[in-house]
Enzyme design. Structure first.
Site, short mmCIF file in Angstrom:
data_model
loop_
_atom_site.label_atom_id
_atom_site.label_comp_id
_atom_site.label_asym_id
_atom_site.label_seq_id
_atom_site.Cartn_x
_atom_site.Cartn_y
_atom_site.Cartn_z
N ASP A 4 14.49 -1.22 1.63
CA ASP A 4 15.13 -1.44 2.93
C ASP A 4 16.11 -2.62 2.78
OD1 ASP A 4 14.93 -0.73 5.86
OD2 ASP A 4 14.27 -2.80 6.01
N PHE B 273 13.43 4.63 11.15
CA PHE B 273 12.11 4.22 10.68
C PHE B 273 11.29 5.47 10.37
CE2 PHE B 273 7.91 2.36 10.62
CZ PHE B 273 8.16 1.19 9.91
N LYS C 37 0.82 -1.18 0.00
CA LYS C 37 0.00 0.00 0.00
C LYS C 37 0.87 1.26 0.00
CE LYS C 37 -3.16 -2.43 3.12
NZ LYS C 37 -3.71 -2.41 4.50
N GLY C 38 2.12 1.07 0.43
CA GLY C 38 2.99 2.22 0.74
C GLY C 38 3.25 3.17 -0.40
N LYS D 220 17.29 2.87 2.00
CA LYS D 220 18.15 2.78 3.19
C LYS D 220 19.30 1.85 2.87
CE LYS D 220 14.42 2.75 6.63
NZ LYS D 220 13.80 1.88 7.63
N ARG E 2 -0.13 6.79 7.29
CA ARG E 2 0.04 6.83 5.83
C ARG E 2 -0.42 8.15 5.23
NH1 ARG E 2 1.37 1.64 3.87
NH2 ARG E 2 0.33 -0.10 4.89
P1 IMP Z 1 12.46 -4.55 2.05
O1 IMP Z 1 11.88 -5.75 1.37
O2 IMP Z 1 13.17 -4.90 3.32
O3 IMP Z 1 13.32 -3.71 1.13
O4 IMP Z 1 11.27 -3.67 2.58
C1 IMP Z 1 10.43 -3.05 1.76
C2 IMP Z 1 9.17 -2.59 2.46
O5 IMP Z 1 9.30 -2.51 3.89
C3 IMP Z 1 8.86 -1.19 2.01
O6 IMP Z 1 8.21 -1.16 0.77
C4 IMP Z 1 7.99 -0.71 3.17
O7 IMP Z 1 6.66 -1.13 2.98
C5 IMP Z 1 8.60 -1.37 4.38
N1 IMP Z 1 9.54 -0.47 5.06
C6 IMP Z 1 10.88 -0.49 5.07
N2 IMP Z 1 11.41 0.50 5.78
C7 IMP Z 1 10.34 1.23 6.25
C8 IMP Z 1 10.23 2.43 7.05
O8 IMP Z 1 11.21 3.07 7.48
N3 IMP Z 1 8.96 2.85 7.29
C9 IMP Z 1 7.85 2.20 6.83
N4 IMP Z 1 7.92 1.10 6.06
C10 IMP Z 1 9.15 0.61 5.79
MG MG Z 2 6.43 -0.86 -0.12
#
Ligand code: IMP
Ligand code: MG
Length: 179
Positions: free
Chosen positions: A107, A156, A47-48, A135, A169
């Site tokens: 992330d 975060f 959803k982000g 990040k 959100r």
């Molecule tokens: P990854 O698969 O670890 O790269 O994470 C991706 C997803 O984790 C992102 O699309 C976000 O939905 C969530 N996410 C990672 N870091 C944050 C943050 O600092 N705030 C909120 N959501 C996060």
């Molecule tokens: Mg996302």
């Protein structure tokens, strides 16, 4: 809603400035790539990335089609579960398309690595990744981000689509969430 633990991180103005710059670059890059009749298939991660995509898409001047996917990630916490799966798959077949994946933050890199692999397996013409935030210090799997807004330190962040337990959100700015 208590806001004492929200520290301003990116202003609305700064976010829109990033959106315009990314939109301009994407429009330029794809205008040479897309021949008559070809369109860009923009795949938005729910959803982000909803808010980012809504603004970014309106800065893109080449013809687009839009699709959405939803992938499992954090559950209710601030740590990645490690495994990724589709909660909602693509509806538009990505084969033979120019695909641009739009996410709000990279992330560990697991989500986008999984999604890019899945789309690549369908033989698209091209696949690129766009993310508002990254990040790099948290990366576990290398992901090439073709269009990036800005890097974030290991903190975060919430707002502008980013949530903590489905909250925050709808904030117009991005904040650091202090626990
Ligand atoms: P990854 O698969 O670890 O790269 O994470 C991706 C997803 O984790 C992102 O699309 C976000 O939905 C969530 N996410 C990672 N870091 C944050 C943050 O600092 N705030 C909120 N959501 C996060
Ligand atoms: Mg996302």
């Amino acid at each position: 809603m208590a806001t004492a633990n929200l520290i301003p991180y990116l202003t609305e103005e700064k976010i829109q400035q990033l959106n315009r710059a990314i939109g301009k670059k994407i429009s330029e890059d794809y205008s040479t790539l897309l021949k008559t009749g070809e369109e860009l298939l923009v795949v938005v991660t729910l959803k982000g990335a909803l808010f980012f995509a809504a603004d970014l898409l309106r800065e893109i001047t080449v013809p687009v089609r839009v699709d959405f996917v939803r992938l499992s990630s954090y559950g209710g916490g601030t740590k990645s579960s490690g495994t990724v799966r589709f909660l909602k798959d693509l509806e538009v077949p990505p084969g033979d398309q120019h695909v641009l994946i739009v996410d709000e933050i990279v992330d560990s890199g697991r989500t986008l690595n999984f999604l890019k692999d899945r789309i690549s397996a369908a033989n698209p013409r091209t696949v690129k990744i766009c993310s508002l935030l990254s990040k790099p210090s948290r990366r576990e799997i290398a992901v090439e981000i073709d269009y990036l807004g800005t890097e974030v330190e290991d903190r975060f962040v919430v707002g502008y689509g980013l949530d903590f337990d489905e909250r925050y959100r709808n904030l117009k700015q991005i904040f650091e969430l202090k626990s």
